[in-house]
Design an enzyme around this catalytic site. Structure first.
Site, PDB file in Angstrom:
ATOM      1  N   HIS A  25      -8.923   9.945   3.930  1.00 49.75           N
ATOM      2  CA  HIS A  25      -8.606   8.934   2.917  1.00 49.75           C
ATOM      3  C   HIS A  25      -8.924   9.515   1.550  1.00 49.75           C
ATOM      4  O   HIS A  25      -9.996  10.091   1.356  1.00 49.75           O
ATOM      5  CB  HIS A  25      -9.414   7.651   3.149  1.00 49.75           C
ATOM      6  N   HIS A  73     -11.068   9.774   7.803  1.00 49.16           N
ATOM      7  CA  HIS A  73     -10.868   8.330   7.877  1.00 49.16           C
ATOM      8  C   HIS A  73     -10.285   7.850   9.201  1.00 49.16           C
ATOM      9  O   HIS A  73     -10.725   6.854   9.763  1.00 49.16           O
ATOM     10  CB  HIS A  73      -9.929   7.938   6.732  1.00 49.16           C
ATOM     11  N   GLU A 126       0.854  -1.189   0.000  1.00 50.74           N
ATOM     12  CA  GLU A 126       0.000   0.000   0.000  1.00 50.74           C
ATOM     13  C   GLU A 126       0.885   1.233   0.000  1.00 50.74           C
ATOM     14  O   GLU A 126       2.111   1.118   0.123  1.00 50.74           O
ATOM     15  CB  GLU A 126      -0.925  -0.009   1.221  1.00 50.74           C
ATOM     16  N   ARG A 183      -0.991   9.393   1.898  1.00 46.46           N
ATOM     17  CA  ARG A 183      -2.423   9.701   1.741  1.00 46.46           C
ATOM     18  C   ARG A 183      -2.724  11.195   1.716  1.00 46.46           C
ATOM     19  O   ARG A 183      -3.594  11.645   0.968  1.00 46.46           O
ATOM     20  CB  ARG A 183      -3.211   9.055   2.888  1.00 46.46           C
ATOM     21  N   ARG A 231      -0.468   8.372   9.496  1.00 44.44           N
ATOM     22  CA  ARG A 231      -0.382   6.925   9.715  1.00 44.44           C
ATOM     23  C   ARG A 231       0.033   6.209   8.438  1.00 44.44           C
ATOM     24  O   ARG A 231      -0.526   6.475   7.367  1.00 44.44           O
ATOM     25  CB  ARG A 231      -1.748   6.409  10.164  1.00 44.44           C
TER      26      ARG A 231
HETATM   27  C1  LIG Z   1     -13.527   1.788   6.107  1.00 40.57           C
HETATM   28  C2  LIG Z   1     -12.274   1.584   6.904  1.00 40.57           C
HETATM   29  C3  LIG Z   1     -11.238   0.830   6.383  1.00 40.57           C
HETATM   30  C4  LIG Z   1     -10.063   0.638   7.119  1.00 40.57           C
HETATM   31  N1  LIG Z   1      -9.083  -0.173   6.605  1.00 40.57           N
HETATM   32  C5  LIG Z   1      -7.993  -0.442   7.387  1.00 40.57           C
HETATM   33  C6  LIG Z   1      -7.016  -1.384   6.951  1.00 40.57           C
HETATM   34  O1  LIG Z   1      -7.133  -1.983   5.896  1.00 40.57           O
HETATM   35  N2  LIG Z   1      -5.960  -1.599   7.767  1.00 40.57           N
HETATM   36  C7  LIG Z   1      -5.785  -0.975   8.974  1.00 40.57           C
HETATM   37  O2  LIG Z   1      -4.803  -1.231   9.670  1.00 40.57           O
HETATM   38  N3  LIG Z   1      -6.720  -0.096   9.393  1.00 40.57           N
HETATM   39  C8  LIG Z   1      -7.805   0.172   8.644  1.00 40.57           C
HETATM   40  N4  LIG Z   1      -8.751   1.059   9.102  1.00 40.57           N
HETATM   41  C9  LIG Z   1      -8.584   1.641  10.434  1.00 40.57           C
HETATM   42  C10 LIG Z   1      -8.872   0.557  11.458  1.00 40.57           C
HETATM   43  O3  LIG Z   1      -9.974  -0.195  11.039  1.00 40.57           O
HETATM   44  C11 LIG Z   1      -9.167   1.139  12.812  1.00 40.57           C
HETATM   45  O4  LIG Z   1      -8.224   2.112  13.160  1.00 40.57           O
HETATM   46  C12 LIG Z   1      -9.129   0.041  13.863  1.00 40.57           C
HETATM   47  O5  LIG Z   1      -9.999  -0.995  13.477  1.00 40.57           O
HETATM   48  C13 LIG Z   1      -9.513   0.603  15.204  1.00 40.57           C
HETATM   49  O6  LIG Z   1      -9.720  -0.453  16.077  1.00 40.57           O
HETATM   50  P1  LIG Z   1     -10.193  -0.142  17.548  1.00 40.57           P
HETATM   51  O7  LIG Z   1     -10.408  -1.451  18.202  1.00 40.57           O
HETATM   52  O8  LIG Z   1      -9.269   0.817  18.167  1.00 40.57           O
HETATM   53  O9  LIG Z   1     -11.573   0.659  17.364  1.00 40.57           O
HETATM   54  P2  LIG Z   1     -12.936   0.174  16.705  1.00 40.57           P
HETATM   55  O10 LIG Z   1     -12.743  -1.004  15.861  1.00 40.57           O
HETATM   56  O11 LIG Z   1     -13.561   1.352  16.076  1.00 40.57           O
HETATM   57  O12 LIG Z   1     -13.789  -0.260  17.969  1.00 40.57           O
HETATM   58  C14 LIG Z   1     -14.257   0.704  18.892  1.00 40.57           C
HETATM   59  C15 LIG Z   1     -15.304   0.042  19.750  1.00 40.57           C
HETATM   60  O13 LIG Z   1     -15.670   0.898  20.830  1.00 40.57           O
HETATM   61  C16 LIG Z   1     -17.082   0.923  20.956  1.00 40.57           C
HETATM   62  N5  LIG Z   1     -17.461   2.172  21.626  1.00 40.57           N
HETATM   63  C17 LIG Z   1     -17.192   3.434  21.229  1.00 40.57           C
HETATM   64  N6  LIG Z   1     -17.699   4.317  22.109  1.00 40.57           N
HETATM   65  C18 LIG Z   1     -18.295   3.595  23.089  1.00 40.57           C
HETATM   66  C19 LIG Z   1     -19.015   3.929  24.261  1.00 40.57           C
HETATM   67  N7  LIG Z   1     -19.257   5.202  24.620  1.00 40.57           N
HETATM   68  N8  LIG Z   1     -19.506   2.937  25.022  1.00 40.57           N
HETATM   69  C20 LIG Z   1     -19.309   1.643  24.691  1.00 40.57           C
HETATM   70  N9  LIG Z   1     -18.648   1.265  23.577  1.00 40.57           N
HETATM   71  C21 LIG Z   1     -18.136   2.227  22.788  1.00 40.57           C
HETATM   72  C22 LIG Z   1     -17.553   0.815  19.527  1.00 40.57           C
HETATM   73  O14 LIG Z   1     -18.902   0.462  19.456  1.00 40.57           O
HETATM   74  C23 LIG Z   1     -16.600  -0.255  19.011  1.00 40.57           C
HETATM   75  O15 LIG Z   1     -17.024  -1.524  19.417  1.00 40.57           O
HETATM   76  C24 LIG Z   1      -9.925   1.243   8.381  1.00 40.57           C
HETATM   77  C25 LIG Z   1     -10.961   2.020   8.903  1.00 40.57           C
HETATM   78  C26 LIG Z   1     -12.138   2.178   8.184  1.00 40.57           C
HETATM   79  C27 LIG Z   1     -13.241   2.994   8.762  1.00 40.57           C
END
Ligand SMILES: Cc1cc2nc3c(=O)[nH]c(=O)nc-3n(C[C@H](O)[C@H](O)[C@H](O)COP(=O)(O)OP(=O)(O)OC[C@H]3O[C@@H](n4cnc5c(N)ncnc54)[C@H](O)[C@@H]3O)c2cc1C
Length: 528
Positions: free
Chosen positions: A242, A348, A126, A288, A383
């Site tokens: 993005h 993003h 990428e 990006r 990032r």
């Molecule tokens: C469309 C898209 C494509 C992406 N593609 C990539 C990729 O290919 N590779 C890569 O490395 N990254 C990618 N990213 C970024 C990556 O997906 C995220 O940065 C990563 O998944 C974040 O993980 P996380 O567990 O920190 O948060 P999240 O996966 O967002 O999880 C957060 C959790 O907290 C919960 N939550 C939030 N607030 C509260 C609250 N007040 N009370 C209770 N629960 C709450 C939510 O419901 C969720 O379950 C992408 C992001 C998007 C949007």
């Protein structure tokens, strides 16, 4: 001044639940931390909708790790530091790239299937990666695969209890220590979840913007709650836009993964000309922020609302390599194997967040954070693609190891008392109206291109909105909107303070990078 809590409460009058470790969030960071921590104590996971409602579920391109024969953690580190434009924390990046391969292999051992070519992982490349090091699953469904595996493991683990539809409102802190959270149940009851250690794995805040690839849960609740409790938020001005979200009216914007450009797709102007070679030596695989600004420039010159992404060189192989993108585009009437896809930039990813050390510790004892909610320093000003899923694993694992020392069998948790009865002013409009206004304002004035005049005017309006906080009865929408207002102010404030352009932060009035004054972090705390 922001109120310390969004709501009134009296712990002695509330329903209380107890555990050793509390994890908020069921994305990659929360679930992996929970599974690892369950080796040392009873874990409760709270999540505000269903388990899979997360940014993780939407991740397409993959997860970066130096597992290829030609690759090494050193090369991965170099690429990460280059993308971060002088603001990465080198110790944190070293941990990420060195521990990343072990964590990814642990994920495989838990049952995650990454695509293979023969015996080896089918690694893709990428933007800004010098090597092929992105593992992916079912073509472009990497996040879904990881989310499914971790959810299944957590649901079947005897040491992990999961509560869905629980909206965390605020952290319970006393004398500089965190003891859990206050949350809202679907029936409108407030409940206290008390624990010896609390992990905010609540993800990012793409919902700050009118155009975003993030799902509706990404309202930055954890960051805002941590800020109210007195943690430092770092580098809030760095929001990654993005370059290529599918152009169509509506929210969220479907992401067209960068891996498509890694496999040969090219950006084409409204006039049908390939333009990225004019903007950067890496052309379509430039960082990006460079690609996003180049697209804006081309759109402005042609007075168009999108450009084109031409992946037709993949031909019939398109559907096999990128099934999700293919199906979604077909759903919008575009066949990407024979015609270009209309694309435009969208908010993003949040590089900044809750400041932590390399073990996920915040400045409040007993409070940890990892994943997109945290800022451990691996992303700097921008990032590197596919480093964020990896970050959730690596630092979640470290948190689990350091939290184990917190378990205490004394009755202190059960005796804890705390109340808050501050007066609160309701907003003049509905929460939905306030949210819409914030999203429009952020897109127009605190977006890809910024300047002092726009940031100042955004801050003035946001200060007016921040004078109000929703009073009881509290709804999920009101909590999220209050959090968005808080974070919008912090992003705008940090963007105004940083008088230079670096990584994803671009100031029209300060277009150059200024290492002398600005090779440093912006830390915002409630008292300041
Ligand atoms: C469309 C898209 C494509 C992406 N593609 C990539 C990729 O290919 N590779 C890569 O490395 N990254 C990618 N990213 C970024 C990556 O997906 C995220 O940065 C990563 O998944 C974040 O993980 P996380 O567990 O920190 O948060 P999240 O996966 O967002 O999880 C957060 C959790 O907290 C919960 N939550 C939030 N607030 C509260 C609250 N007040 N009370 C209770 N629960 C709450 C939510 O419901 C969720 O379950 C992408 C992001 C998007 C949007």
């Amino acid at each position: 001044m922001y109120p310390r809590h969004l709501t009134d409460f009296d712990l002695s009058q509330m329903n209380r639940e107890y555990c050793d470790f509390l994890v908020v969030g069921s994305g990659i960071a929360g679930l992996y931390t929970a599974l690892r921590a369950s080796r040392f104590g009873r874990v409760t996971v709270l999540t505000k909708k269903k388990m899979e409602d997360s940014n993780t579920e939407h991740a397409q391109g993959g997860i970066a790790a130096a597992v290829g024969r030609e690759d090494s953690p050193r090369l991965h580190m170099e690429d990460t530091l280059t993308a971060g434009v002088g603001l990465c924390d080198e110790d944190a990046v070293r941990v990420l790239v060195n521990e990343g391969p072990t964590c990814v292999l642990e994920l495989v051992a838990l049952g995650a299937h990454f695509d293979k070519r023969g015996e080896d992982f089918a690694l893709t490349r990428e933007g800004a990666h010098s090597e092929r090091r992105i593992l992916h699953a079912r073509g472009d469904s990497t996040g879904e695969e990881i989310e499914q595996v971790l959810s299944w493991k957590a649901l079947t683990s005897s040491g992990v209890v999961i509560h869905e539809d629980i909206q965390v409102i605020d952290l319970i802190t006393r004398d500089g220590r965190c003891y859990g959270v206050i949350a809202l149940r679907p029936d409108g009851q407030k409940v206290a979840y008390l624990s010896w250690a609390t992990v905010l794995a609540t993800g990012g805040a793409g919902q700050l913007y009118k155009n975003t690839t993030n799902p509706s849960v990404a309202t930055g609740d954890g960051l805002a709650a941590a800020y109210r409790a007195g943690t430092a938020l770092a580098d809030m001005e760095f929001i990654q836009f993005h370059p290529t979200a599918l152009y169509h009216p509506g929210n969220p914007k479907f992401l067209i993964t960068e891996a498509l450009r890694g496999e040969g797709a090219v950006l084409v102007s409204p006039a049908g000309e390939r333009f990225m070679p004019r903007y950067h030596p890496r052309a379509d695989l430039a960082p990006r922020d460079v690609v996003a600004r180049a697209i804006l420039d081309e759109m402005r010159k042609a007075s168009a609302d999108h450009v084109w992404l031409d992946g037709t060189s993949l031909g019939a192989g398109f559907a096999e390599r990128f099934p999700k993108v293919y199906e979604t585009c077909r759903g919008y009437g575009v066949d990407p194997s024979v015609e270009p896809i209309p694309v435009a930039p969208a908010a993003h990813y949040m590089m900044g967040g809750i400041r932590t050390d390399i073990d996920g510790r915040t400045n409040i004892e007993g409070l940890y954070s990892c994943g997109e909610a945290a800022c451990v320093g691996v992303h700097g000003a921008n990032r590197l693609a596919s480093n964020s899923l990896l970050e959730g694993l690596v630092f979640g694992r470290r948190i689990a190891n350091s939290m184990k020392d917190h378990v205490d069998h004394s009755p202190a948790l059960r005796r804890l008392s705390l109340t808050d009865h501050e007066p609160r002013r309701p907003w003049p409009g509905t929460a939905a109206e306030v949210r819409r206004e914030v999203q429009e304002l952020m897109w127009a004035k605190v977006g890809i291109l910024r300047d002092a005049a726009g940031l100042d005017s955004a801050l003035r309006r946001l200060a007016e909105l921040a004078a109000f906080t929703w009073s009881d009865p509290l709804t999920v929408e009101a909590i999220e909107t209050a959090n968005l207002v808080t974070l919008a102010r912090l992003v705008a404030k940090a963007a105004l303070i940083r008088e230079e352009s670096r990584g994803s932060h671009y100031r029209l009035d300060f277009p150059a990078r200024d290492d002398e004054r600005w090779r440093r972090h912006n830390l915002l705390k409630r008292e300041d």
